[in-house]
Design an enzyme around this catalytic site. Structure first.
Site, PDB file in Angstrom:
ATOM      1  N   HIS A 185       0.831  -1.204   0.000  1.00 47.06           N
ATOM      2  CA  HIS A 185       0.000   0.000   0.000  1.00 47.06           C
ATOM      3  C   HIS A 185       0.869   1.258   0.000  1.00 47.06           C
ATOM      4  O   HIS A 185       0.440   2.312  -0.476  1.00 47.06           O
ATOM      5  CB  HIS A 185      -0.911   0.027   1.230  1.00 47.06           C
ATOM      6  CG  HIS A 185      -1.973  -1.028   1.226  1.00 47.06           C
ATOM      7  ND1 HIS A 185      -1.753  -2.297   1.692  1.00 47.06           N
ATOM      8  CD2 HIS A 185      -3.262  -0.989   0.800  1.00 47.06           C
ATOM      9  CE1 HIS A 185      -2.859  -3.007   1.571  1.00 47.06           C
ATOM     10  NE2 HIS A 185      -3.792  -2.232   1.030  1.00 47.06           N
ATOM     11  N   ASP A 255      -3.630  -6.432  -8.263  1.00 52.52           N
ATOM     12  CA  ASP A 255      -3.983  -5.853  -6.983  1.00 52.52           C
ATOM     13  C   ASP A 255      -4.290  -4.373  -7.249  1.00 52.52           C
ATOM     14  O   ASP A 255      -4.122  -3.875  -8.375  1.00 52.52           O
ATOM     15  CB  ASP A 255      -2.837  -6.034  -5.979  1.00 52.52           C
ATOM     16  CG  ASP A 255      -3.302  -5.970  -4.528  1.00 52.52           C
ATOM     17  OD1 ASP A 255      -4.438  -5.515  -4.272  1.00 52.52           O
ATOM     18  OD2 ASP A 255      -2.525  -6.363  -3.640  1.00 52.52           O
TER      19      ASP A 255
END
Length: 338
Positions: A185, A255
């Protein structure tokens, strides 16, 4: 569906705005994904999923969610119970393989009881990553175990439970996130293990479940295979590892494209994802400007990507006739012994 773009989008809040509905009608994403910001009540979520599908004119548009249990659980109490983590299930398996497999299957079947009536038909589960010493806690307790055999066995049970409930799983994060020393992230991790080491450990659960319909990529650089690109944007990783060595021929989604592990603007990221061989780009946060940039670089599904997307839709089956109350009671008894 032949006009659908190769993208899965989120939306900003608990209701679809008129602007979002118009945007989705124009861009025709293949599917949607929900997060905690989209969830207020069960009836509200059912209305939202219906609105999402109506916006693209496709009752069969997949709606995804990450509902694993543990710390990655978008639906929370009091709407649904707080479910155990993958590591909790793995601990039960080590004490009793039979009980661990049964509990893992039941948990996925319970997810389907919770989610399918609300119009959510894909759960981004199971996590097939095998943690290694030095790996970041972003996986941590989400993993079923620290050996490929345990992860493979419980990952298969989780997948079968979802399918028994009329849903489909997404195996993640292919070809393996367990050695990554950073949270994707926020930054891009580099894994320096040899190809042989990766093949002997990290890739094995994905090989075991290579027949599943969908997989999510890892934003991780494997220096022994492609030192310049994370798996998500590496043609070499996709072709040589995911498609050939692992043998996965299902729908490969990235992702989240908005994670900071990827570089460049959103159109650049999207083009790199598609060029690498991912079938579908995933964008999660509902930010309209970002979605417009992603959409501008996203092709319409075609060729192998279209075939795989059609295969996904054909893979959905009607739920079995399991007794929900009986399964919840059995699950509580099993977990009480762990």
């Amino acid at each position: 569906m032949s006009e659908s773009k190769a993208v899965i989008f989120g939306c900003a809040g608990p209701e679809l705005s008129s602007g979002e509905a118009s945007f989705f009608a124009d861009t025709k994403p293949w599917g949607f994904i929900l997060f905690g910001r989209n969830i207020v009540s069960l009836s509200q979520v059912a209305e939202l999923t219906a609105s999402l599908r109506e916006s693209v004119g496709r009752p069969d548009a997949p709606v995804l969610i990450d509902q694993e249990g543990g710390r990655v659980q978008r639906f929370k109490p009091p709407l649904v119970p707080q479910y155990p983590s993958g590591a909790d299930l793995g601990a039960l398996y080590l004490a009793s393989p039979e009980a661990g497999l049964r509990a893992t299957w039941i948990l996925s079947r319970l997810h389907a009881f919770d989610l399918l009536p609300l119009g959510i038909n894909v759960d981004c589960l199971p996590v097939l990553d095998v943690p290694s010493p030095g790996g970041h806690e972003v996986i941590g307790s989400r993993a079923y175990g620290i050996t490929p055999d345990v992860v493979s066995a419980l990952g298969r049970a989780a997948s079968e439970g979802l399918k028994a409930g009329g849903m489909l799983p997404v195996i993640k994060h292919i070809p393996g996130h367990g050695r990554a020393g950073a949270d994707t992230h926020f930054e891009l991790p580099h894994v320096d293990a040899t190809h042989a080491e990766l093949s002997a450990r990290d890739f094995l659960p994905f090989k075991a479940l290579a027949g599943e319909a969908m997989a999510m990529s890892a934003h991780v650089v494997f220096t022994a295979i492609d030192a310049d690109h994370p798996a998500t944007t590496s043609r070499r990783v996709v072709d040589e590892i995911i498609r050939t060595e692992i043998g996965f021929d299902g729908l490969l989604m990235s992702d989240d494209v908005s994670m900071n592990a990827l570089s460049g603007d959103f159109a650049t990221r999207t083009r790199a994802i598609i060029a690498a061989g991912c079938d579908v780009t995933l964008h999660c946060n509902g930010n309209r400007a970002e979605m417009e940039a992603v959409a501008s670089a996203t092709p319409v599904l075609s060729d192998d990507a279209l075939r795989r997307a059609e295969d996904v839709l054909r893979a959905f089956k009607a739920p079995d006739d399991s007794d929900e109350a009986a399964l919840r009671d059995e699950f509580e008894r099993l977990m009480a012994t762990s």
